[in-house]
Write a protein that holds these residues in place. Structure first.
Motif, PDB file in Angstrom:
ATOM      1  N   LYS A  30      65.150  12.877  84.049  1.00 28.95           N
ATOM      2  CA  LYS A  30      64.134  11.855  84.337  1.00 28.95           C
ATOM      3  C   LYS A  30      64.318  11.081  85.943  1.00 28.95           C
ATOM      4  O   LYS A  30      63.442  10.862  86.294  1.00 28.95           O
ATOM      5  CB  LYS A  30      64.203  10.644  83.096  1.00 28.95           C
ATOM      6  N   VAL A  31      65.539  10.923  86.114  1.00 28.42           N
ATOM      7  CA  VAL A  31      65.929  10.421  87.471  1.00 28.42           C
ATOM      8  C   VAL A  31      67.254  11.193  87.887  1.00 28.42           C
ATOM      9  O   VAL A  31      68.151  11.269  87.148  1.00 28.42           O
ATOM     10  CB  VAL A  31      66.196   9.098  87.296  1.00 28.42           C
ATOM     11  N   GLN A  32      67.176  11.458  89.110  1.00 29.41           N
ATOM     12  CA  GLN A  32      68.150  12.092  90.014  1.00 29.41           C
ATOM     13  C   GLN A  32      68.561  11.075  91.099  1.00 29.41           C
ATOM     14  O   GLN A  32      67.424  10.926  92.066  1.00 29.41           O
ATOM     15  CB  GLN A  32      67.795  13.395  90.320  1.00 29.41           C
ATOM     16  N   VAL A  33      69.427  10.384  91.109  1.00 26.42           N
ATOM     17  CA  VAL A  33      69.879   9.363  92.114  1.00 26.42           C
ATOM     18  C   VAL A  33      70.649  10.255  93.224  1.00 26.42           C
ATOM     19  O   VAL A  33      71.717  10.839  92.847  1.00 26.42           O
ATOM     20  CB  VAL A  33      70.995   8.305  91.495  1.00 26.42           C
ATOM     21  N   ILE A  34      70.168   9.840  94.549  1.00 24.49           N
ATOM     22  CA  ILE A  34      71.232  10.938  95.645  1.00 24.49           C
ATOM     23  C   ILE A  34      70.852   9.892  96.732  1.00 24.49           C
ATOM     24  O   ILE A  34      70.216   8.877  96.881  1.00 24.49           O
ATOM     25  CB  ILE A  34      70.293  12.078  95.906  1.00 24.49           C
ATOM     26  N   GLY A  35      71.755  10.028  97.836  1.00 23.13           N
ATOM     27  CA  GLY A  35      71.978   9.427  99.230  1.00 23.13           C
ATOM     28  C   GLY A  35      70.823  10.065  99.909  1.00 23.13           C
ATOM     29  O   GLY A  35      70.342  11.327  99.784  1.00 23.13           O
ATOM     30  N   LYS A  36      70.383   9.379 100.954  1.00 23.98           N
ATOM     31  CA  LYS A  36      69.452   9.663 101.797  1.00 23.98           C
ATOM     32  C   LYS A  36      69.711  10.900 102.642  1.00 23.98           C
ATOM     33  O   LYS A  36      68.897  11.802 103.382  1.00 23.98           O
ATOM     34  CB  LYS A  36      68.867   8.510 102.849  1.00 23.98           C
ATOM     35  N   ASP A  37      71.143  11.222 102.915  1.00 27.20           N
ATOM     36  CA  ASP A  37      71.529  12.415 103.461  1.00 27.20           C
ATOM     37  C   ASP A  37      71.495  13.724 103.148  1.00 27.20           C
ATOM     38  O   ASP A  37      71.555  14.762 103.874  1.00 27.20           O
ATOM     39  CB  ASP A  37      73.013  11.995 104.078  1.00 27.20           C
ATOM     40  N   ILE A  38      71.125  13.628 101.767  1.00 31.55           N
ATOM     41  CA  ILE A  38      71.025  14.951 101.033  1.00 31.55           C
ATOM     42  C   ILE A  38      69.457  15.100 100.494  1.00 31.55           C
ATOM     43  O   ILE A  38      69.321  15.892  99.664  1.00 31.55           O
ATOM     44  CB  ILE A  38      72.077  15.123  99.775  1.00 31.55           C
ATOM     45  N   GLY A  65      65.190  17.618  97.777  1.00 36.05           N
ATOM     46  CA  GLY A  65      63.535  17.228  97.849  1.00 36.05           C
ATOM     47  C   GLY A  65      62.882  18.313  98.019  1.00 36.05           C
ATOM     48  O   GLY A  65      61.508  18.705  98.072  1.00 36.05           O
ATOM     49  N   ILE A  66      63.563  19.699  98.736  1.00 33.98           N
ATOM     50  CA  ILE A  66      62.661  20.862  99.160  1.00 33.98           C
ATOM     51  C   ILE A  66      63.553  21.723  98.440  1.00 33.98           C
ATOM     52  O   ILE A  66      62.989  22.715  97.689  1.00 33.98           O
ATOM     53  CB  ILE A  66      62.930  21.150 100.643  1.00 33.98           C
ATOM     54  N   TYR A  67      64.787  22.263  98.575  1.00 29.82           N
ATOM     55  CA  TYR A  67      65.515  23.432  98.314  1.00 29.82           C
ATOM     56  C   TYR A  67      65.796  23.406  96.589  1.00 29.82           C
ATOM     57  O   TYR A  67      65.215  24.486  96.005  1.00 29.82           O
ATOM     58  CB  TYR A  67      66.909  23.397  98.632  1.00 29.82           C
ATOM     59  N   TRP A  68      65.977  22.281  96.049  1.00 29.50           N
ATOM     60  CA  TRP A  68      66.159  22.038  94.694  1.00 29.50           C
ATOM     61  C   TRP A  68      64.889  22.458  93.795  1.00 29.50           C
ATOM     62  O   TRP A  68      64.666  23.262  92.945  1.00 29.50           O
ATOM     63  CB  TRP A  68      66.679  20.932  94.339  1.00 29.50           C
ATOM     64  N   PRO A  69      63.654  21.561  94.230  1.00 31.10           N
ATOM     65  CA  PRO A  69      62.474  21.929  93.419  1.00 31.10           C
ATOM     66  C   PRO A  69      62.113  23.589  93.888  1.00 31.10           C
ATOM     67  O   PRO A  69      61.579  23.994  92.636  1.00 31.10           O
ATOM     68  CB  PRO A  69      61.620  20.724  93.961  1.00 31.10           C
ATOM     69  N   ALA A  70      62.345  24.102  94.958  1.00 31.02           N
ATOM     70  CA  ALA A  70      62.148  25.455  95.186  1.00 31.02           C
ATOM     71  C   ALA A  70      62.614  26.314  94.135  1.00 31.02           C
ATOM     72  O   ALA A  70      62.221  27.460  93.675  1.00 31.02           O
ATOM     73  CB  ALA A  70      62.160  25.710  96.565  1.00 31.02           C
ATOM     74  N   PHE A  71      64.014  26.174  94.169  1.00 32.33           N
ATOM     75  CA  PHE A  71      64.881  26.925  93.312  1.00 32.33           C
ATOM     76  C   PHE A  71      64.499  26.935  91.987  1.00 32.33           C
ATOM     77  O   PHE A  71      64.418  27.970  91.222  1.00 32.33           O
ATOM     78  CB  PHE A  71      66.190  26.471  93.391  1.00 32.33           C
ATOM     79  N   LEU A  72      64.156  25.762  91.333  1.00 37.12           N
ATOM     80  CA  LEU A  72      63.783  25.784  90.041  1.00 37.12           C
ATOM     81  C   LEU A  72      62.535  26.321  89.640  1.00 37.12           C
ATOM     82  O   LEU A  72      62.357  26.992  88.625  1.00 37.12           O
ATOM     83  CB  LEU A  72      63.849  24.192  89.568  1.00 37.12           C
ATOM     84  N   ILE A  73      61.589  26.180  90.538  1.00 36.38           N
ATOM     85  CA  ILE A  73      60.180  26.619  90.185  1.00 36.38           C
ATOM     86  C   ILE A  73      60.354  28.127  90.243  1.00 36.38           C
ATOM     87  O   ILE A  73      59.670  28.966  89.584  1.00 36.38           O
ATOM     88  CB  ILE A  73      59.157  26.190  91.392  1.00 36.38           C
TER      89      ILE A  73
END
Length: 591
Positions: A275-283, A288-296
């Motif tokens: 539901k929520v993934q907490v991250i720092g702005k440096d990652i 925001g790009i690699y992770w959703p692409a891997f999952l899809i």
């Protein structure tokens, strides 16, 4: 027009998860934990605690955190300390676990990427991507940043005109030209799907970071390397069926969220997607790009929301080892307490911009808000001089209606009536500092009401000589009933403040509610509707009085500068007491 692949992912994940799954980033063990790591954890913990206050029957809340333990930087850090890599990882990981326990982080899982369950999940995920044609072998060359563990494009580099060296624009770390045979992930084929996911709205918060992702996605995405030669990166998970290659540290690390959910066992669907993934702005780019692409690509739904927070400076300067200004949470807690440090981070931290850690500011805020505004108010209403029967008094209707004619009482009621809706929205938006603002406004209103009502004067009028005998029994005269009503109204404010602050200040809020003898089933978000305003509106009868617990009413002890204590000892010589004064002190101690 919907993207077909995203449509199929959505159909695959159409079941509504009954688990509210929240994650922190897993923390890289190349260095010990600092306040920036703790900030990520307390944000995630606060989100979960708030959710638990309003969780419906049958639903659960799950929090995962842990440590990322593979890669070149970990190898280098262990070599620097002259200890085996496994021992180094065990030590640093244990430090993170200890800090989070001290900070009351209620994680359901603490995952380590060196665990067998994670290696199994990474192997399965790799095979899933490979079997669907998303991975291919190629000779790769480019600028590689060892510190950031990533290849960089020309647009992501800064060239030093004097030396010709290249540095990451984002982190400032040096990059080196690398040529090697790698496995590549077809990121270029998934750009439209990632953009579609992002356009659903609310996927990345605050909006500032969503815009950054859209800017990155405005240019064609290159395919990315998802392996490194094993001879270069030995401390890593090997690529399935190819021992010459090791899995890229970021692919390995991102899969941890699946591992914790139970992947590849089908039971992981019960809490997927997060539901929520907490991250720092440096990652941000990796999540925001690699992770959703891997999952899809693997046929899995991307996270519902990435919540991105900014960094911490120290006295206006970037926190770094070279400046010797990295703040150790355990050391800071010796001065401010871990609960105080947790409060300061959430009170001062603003997700969309960097926060500034200052010892002077921390001391001022904690003393003013926890010790004075909240702590003193609780001590006053619980004092035996004003509340000899040690009760949470009953509200007396006639006296309440009369008191409500005053401006201070009306202002207090208005503050309480706004808490549930306003603070609820601030928690939903993760603007925790704004929720604290509302609570402090209500407590200021309560302090003002208490001062204006002058209950100590009513006490003096109530305790006449003949009536002293009845102090331990319910009062009947007008002044005593008015006094109890004022105390009850003030305690209502403290009770509601305690309920609201439970996600942020679990220990102190719990002590407020314990002192007021508030039952566990009356500490939920819906209980914010229960206050003296309902009696004013004739919605219910006043609740019966309740005995206070015997717990200490001191919530937070004032903090004094350490050098101030030293100065006092050095400059102020103790006066020699007379024998008469010494006898007087002895009597006080005996009493």
């Amino acid at each position: 027009m919907l993207i077909p692949r995203v449509q199929s992912v959505r159909r695959l994940c159409s079941n509504v998860s009954s688990t509210f799954y929240v994650t922190t980033p897993i923390f890289y063990v190349n260095a010990a934990p600092h306040i920036g790591h703790l900030y990520s954890a307390v944000i995630a913990d606060t989100i979960c605690r708030y959710q638990k206050l309003q969780t419906q029957p049958g639903s659960t809340v799950r929090l995962c955190t842990g440590t990322d333990e593979h890669g070149t930087k970990v190898q280098q850090a262990a070599a620097k300390h002259k200890i085996p890599v496994a021992d180094y990882c065990n030590d640093i990981s244990a430090r993170y676990r200890n800090v989070f326990q001290q900070a009351a982080i209620l994680n359901d899982d603490f995952i380590r990427t060196t665990e067998d369950r994670h290696k199994k999940a990474v192997t399965h995920f790799w095979n899933s991507l490979s079997s669907k044609g998303h991975i291919y072998s190629a000779n790769y060359q480019g600028w590689y940043c060892v510190s950031d563990e990533t290849f960089l494009t020309d647009s992501q580099l800064r060239v030093d005109e004097t030396t010709g060296e290249r540095f990451s624009l984002e982190s400032g770390h040096p990059a080196e030209w690398t040529e090697e045979k790698n496995y590549m992930f077809r990121l270029s084929n998934l750009q439209s799907e990632v953009i579609y996911w992002l356009k659903q709205g609310g996927r990345v918060k605050p909006l500032k970071f969503e815009k950054i992702l859209f800017d990155l996605l405005s240019e064609p995405l290159p395919d990315v390397s998802v392996s490194r030669p094993a001879e270069r990166v030995k401390w890593a998970i090997p690529v399935p069926d190819d021992a010459t290659q090791s899995v890229y540290v970021w692919l390995d690390a991102l899969v941890n969220y699946l591992t914790s959910a139970g992947y590849p066992d089908p039971k992981f669907h019960s809490c997927w997607p997060p539901k929520v993934q907490v991250i720092g702005k440096d990652i941000l780019k990796f999540h925001g790009i690699y992770w959703p692409a891997f999952l899809i690509a693997a046929g899995l739904e991307p996270p519902r929301e990435l919540f991105v927070h900014s960094h911490w400076t120290v006295d206006g300067q970037k926190m770094s080892k070279s400046k010797n200004n990295v703040v150790d949470p355990l050391e800071a807690s010796e001065t401010y307490t871990m609960e105080g440090l947790r409060y300061f981070l959430l009170r001062e931290g603003v997700p969309h911009s960097d926060g500034n850690y200052s010892s002077v500011k921390a001391m001022r805020i904690l003393n003013a808000e926890l010790a004075d505004t909240m702590g003193n108010l609780l001590s006053r209403v619980c004092a035996k001089s004003l509340n000899p029967r040690q009760i949470y008094p009953r509200l007396h209707t006639a006296q309440l209606r009369d008191i409500m004619k005053t401006e201070a009482a009306q202002h207090l009621l208005k503050s309480l009536e706004q808490l549930k809706e306003k603070c609820g929205q601030h928690y939903e938006d993760k603007n925790f500092y704004m929720a604290v603002d509302n609570v402090m406004s209500a407590l200021h209103a309560a302090n003002s009401f208490f001062e204006t009502s002058r209950p100590w004067e009513l006490k003096l009028k109530t305790v006449t000589e003949p009536a002293k005998r009845s102090l331990l029994y319910p009062p009947t005269d007008e002044n005593a009933l008015r006094l109890e009503t004022i105390v009850a109204m003030t305690m209502d404010t403290l009770r509601l403040s305690g309920i609201v602050l439970q996600p942020i200040l679990p220990g102190i809020a719990g002590r407020i509610l314990d002192k007021l003898s508030v039952p566990w089933n009356q500490r939920l978000w819906n209980n914010l509707d229960d206050h003296f305003g309902r009696i004013v509106r004739n919605e219910c009868e006043p609740p019966i009085e309740a005995s206070l617990s015997r717990a200490d009413a001191v919530l937070f002890r004032r903090i004094y500068p350490q050098d101030e204590d030293v100065d006092r000892k050095d400059t102020v010589a103790p006066k020699k007491k007379s024998k008469k004064a010494e006898k007087k002190d002895s009597k006080k101690i005996a009493q």
